[in-house]
Write an enzyme that holds these catalytic residues in place. Sequence first.
Site, short mmCIF file in Angstrom:
data_model
loop_
_atom_site.label_atom_id
_atom_site.label_comp_id
_atom_site.label_asym_id
_atom_site.label_seq_id
_atom_site.Cartn_x
_atom_site.Cartn_y
_atom_site.Cartn_z
N SER A 205 0.85 -1.20 0.00
CA SER A 205 0.00 0.00 0.00
C SER A 205 0.88 1.24 0.00
O SER A 205 2.10 1.16 0.14
CB SER A 205 -0.92 0.01 1.24
OG SER A 205 -0.14 0.19 2.41
N SER B 293 11.97 10.64 6.65
CA SER B 293 10.91 11.64 6.74
C SER B 293 11.50 12.98 7.13
O SER B 293 12.44 13.03 7.94
CB SER B 293 9.88 11.21 7.78
OG SER B 293 9.06 12.31 8.13
N TYR C 244 8.74 8.24 16.18
CA TYR C 244 8.87 8.04 14.73
C TYR C 244 9.94 8.97 14.15
O TYR C 244 10.80 8.54 13.38
CB TYR C 244 7.51 8.32 14.08
CG TYR C 244 7.47 8.21 12.58
CD1 TYR C 244 7.35 6.97 11.96
CD2 TYR C 244 7.53 9.35 11.77
CE1 TYR C 244 7.29 6.86 10.58
CE2 TYR C 244 7.46 9.26 10.39
CZ TYR C 244 7.34 8.02 9.80
OH TYR C 244 7.29 7.91 8.43
N LYS D 68 13.45 8.08 12.24
CA LYS D 68 13.77 8.59 10.90
C LYS D 68 15.13 9.31 10.90
O LYS D 68 15.87 9.24 9.92
CB LYS D 68 12.64 9.49 10.40
CG LYS D 68 11.34 8.75 10.19
CD LYS D 68 11.47 7.73 9.07
CE LYS D 68 10.46 6.65 9.04
NZ LYS D 68 10.65 5.71 7.94
N THR E 36 -1.57 9.02 2.32
CA THR E 36 -1.53 7.55 2.38
C THR E 36 -2.42 7.06 3.52
O THR E 36 -2.75 7.81 4.43
CB THR E 36 -0.10 7.05 2.64
OG1 THR E 36 0.32 7.51 3.94
CG2 THR E 36 0.88 7.57 1.59
#
Length: 318
Positions: free
Chosen positions: A50, A175, A201, A205, A234
């Site tokens: 995905s 990111s 997160y 990254k 997304t």
Amino acid sequence: MSMFRNAVWFVKGLNEYTKSGYEAAAKHFVAADLEVDLSGRSFMITGANSGLGKATAQEIANRGGTVHMVCRNKGRADAAKQEIVERSKNQNVHVHVVDMSCAKHLWDFAQSFVQSNVLNVLINNAGCMVNQREVTEEGLEKNFATNTLGTYILTTALLPALKKAQDPRVVTVSSGGMLTQKLNVDDLQFEKGTFDGTMAYAQNKRQQVILTERWATQHKDIHWSSMHPGWADTAAVQTSMPSFHAKMVNKLRTEAMGADTIVWLAVSAAATKQPSGLFFQDRRAVATHLPLAFTASSSQEEDKLVMALQHLALKYKP
């Protein structure tokens, strides 16, 4: 300090990471860069069922590349594979069911893959942003296990296959959120203080960018890069950042826009003319720190990160 960083970053994001930011950058793209025949070249993409991973897999299959989709959910992976094959008319698309957060599974998968396959390009795309602190069966914090340790183990274990290949490359999807974080090696699994999934997160990254820089100095026969896809619409953004998604939905990039630089780094000749180890956004190398943000880490801190990952990776190696 972090409020300053976050504010500067958000303004930068509105300018550059949105759909309009992509459209402005795309005026300078060279269309011929992606006019390539990839038959005979093999690509592994994690999180390929995905979002950006699927969009990348589709573009590579369209150009004749062999695609190895590494996905956690077999049903979703098989459905995505069928769609990719139908659209590309390329049968060389293979599904591998692997949980990126499980260190032992990763070792098992990668070691058996290396025995029977050549790999030209690894695309580390899979990632997660879990907003409550969750621990895997192996006792690891889930974001760290997936985004950092998983990326480290898979990349390390696949080095023998990459080193046998022609024009080998590794592209890691990081990111821009990492620009808000300075590496914190003293709490890699967020055991202290209040847990914040977005910050965890962003830390992961930042770690991926540092690993890419390190690998580029250690393995000069492979071309390494990390990149920021911008703010794309997304399913992962919808579920892990619902309020951000709701506010920004009309400004977000399409999945294909987010995947463009991944594809460019993975397939174009132009990408390998750039030095190895850089961080890209919209086909250009960009700074890994905001001005006056004081997010640079020392080589000792970076050594400590790598040593911690080596130690953990070996602990789970069969």
